[in-house]
Design a protein around this motif. Structure first.
Motif, PDB file in Angstrom:
ATOM      1  N   MET A   1       0.812  -1.214   0.000  1.00 22.25           N
ATOM      2  CA  MET A   1       0.000   0.000   0.000  1.00 22.25           C
ATOM      3  C   MET A   1       0.850   1.270   0.000  1.00 22.25           C
ATOM      4  N   LYS A   2       2.146   1.116   0.135  1.00 18.68           N
ATOM      5  CA  LYS A   2       3.038   2.276   0.098  1.00 18.68           C
ATOM      6  C   LYS A   2       3.526   2.472  -1.327  1.00 18.68           C
ATOM      7  N   ALA A   3       3.277   3.652  -1.880  1.00 20.99           N
ATOM      8  CA  ALA A   3       3.710   3.962  -3.245  1.00 20.99           C
ATOM      9  C   ALA A   3       5.216   4.124  -3.286  1.00 20.99           C
ATOM     10  N   ASP A   4       5.783   3.884  -4.457  1.00 17.00           N
ATOM     11  CA  ASP A   4       7.193   4.172  -4.647  1.00 17.00           C
ATOM     12  C   ASP A   4       7.391   5.668  -4.439  1.00 17.00           C
ATOM     13  N   SER A   5       8.581   6.039  -4.028  1.00 16.98           N
ATOM     14  CA  SER A   5       8.828   7.465  -3.842  1.00 16.98           C
ATOM     15  C   SER A   5       8.708   8.174  -5.180  1.00 16.98           C
ATOM     16  N   ARG A   6       8.401   9.447  -5.155  1.00 18.07           N
ATOM     17  CA  ARG A   6       8.221  10.202  -6.394  1.00 18.07           C
ATOM     18  C   ARG A   6       9.478  10.199  -7.249  1.00 18.07           C
TER      19      ARG A   6
ATOM     20  N   GLN B   1       8.022   6.062 -12.182  1.00 19.17           N
ATOM     21  CA  GLN B   1       8.062   6.366 -13.610  1.00 19.17           C
ATOM     22  C   GLN B   1       6.767   7.014 -14.078  1.00 19.17           C
ATOM     23  N   LEU B   2       5.643   6.731 -13.409  1.00 21.83           N
ATOM     24  CA  LEU B   2       4.352   7.258 -13.845  1.00 21.83           C
ATOM     25  C   LEU B   2       4.173   8.712 -13.464  1.00 21.83           C
ATOM     26  N   GLY B   3       4.372   9.018 -12.212  1.00 28.24           N
ATOM     27  CA  GLY B   3       4.199  10.380 -11.725  1.00 28.24           C
ATOM     28  C   GLY B   3       2.761  10.840 -11.806  1.00 28.24           C
ATOM     29  N   GLY B   4       2.507  12.040 -11.338  1.00 25.23           N
ATOM     30  CA  GLY B   4       1.188  12.649 -11.423  1.00 25.23           C
ATOM     31  C   GLY B   4       0.105  11.863 -10.715  1.00 25.23           C
ATOM     32  N   GLN B   5      -1.112  12.077 -11.154  1.00 26.48           N
ATOM     33  CA  GLN B   5      -2.260  11.490 -10.481  1.00 26.48           C
ATOM     34  C   GLN B   5      -2.329   9.970 -10.602  1.00 26.48           C
ATOM     35  N   TYR B   6      -1.729   9.378 -11.618  1.00 26.53           N
ATOM     36  CA  TYR B   6      -1.861   7.947 -11.833  1.00 26.53           C
ATOM     37  C   TYR B   6      -0.962   7.107 -10.941  1.00 26.53           C
ATOM     38  N   SER B   7      -0.103   7.733 -10.174  1.00 24.87           N
ATOM     39  CA  SER B   7       0.753   6.964  -9.275  1.00 24.87           C
ATOM     40  C   SER B   7       0.053   6.662  -7.955  1.00 24.87           C
TER      41      SER B   7
END
Length: 95
Positions: free
Chosen positions: A68-73, A77-83
């Motif tokens: 449930m933890k997102a990769d750091s910004r 690679q996706l970035g923005g709202q889709y991450s």
């Protein structure tokens, strides 16, 4: 301010043509949270709800986890709202 409700893991949504799918949430910059109860502020080693149970639950059966933890910004690679969420088609046929 404290978060008293568990984190949302996923949400069932419907596409315009009627097909159901699950949106699985991942959280950026999330602090410590419990993999058993989903509450922010403690981990499962200090979860009162978990230790009040009369039996032991294996960690792999918990409803929450490190997924449930997102990769750091910086590494995303996706970035923005889709991450912030992942799409997964519903396997139960919807309805």
């Amino acid at each position: 301010m404290f978060i008293r409700l568990p984190l949302k893991g996923r949400l069932r949504l419907r596409k315009p043509k009627g097909k159901w799918f699950w949106a699985e949430f991942v959280y950026e910059r999330i602090n410590t949270f419990c993999f058993y109860c989903g509450i922010v502020g403690h981990n499962d080693r200090f979860c009162k709800k978990l230790y009040d149970l009369p039996y032991k639950i294996p960690r792999e059966k918990f409803a929450y986890g490190a997924w449930m933890k997102a990769d750091s910004r910086r590494s995303s690679q996706l970035g923005g709202q889709y991450s912030k969420f992942r799409w997964r088609e519903n396997s139960d046929g919807g309805g």
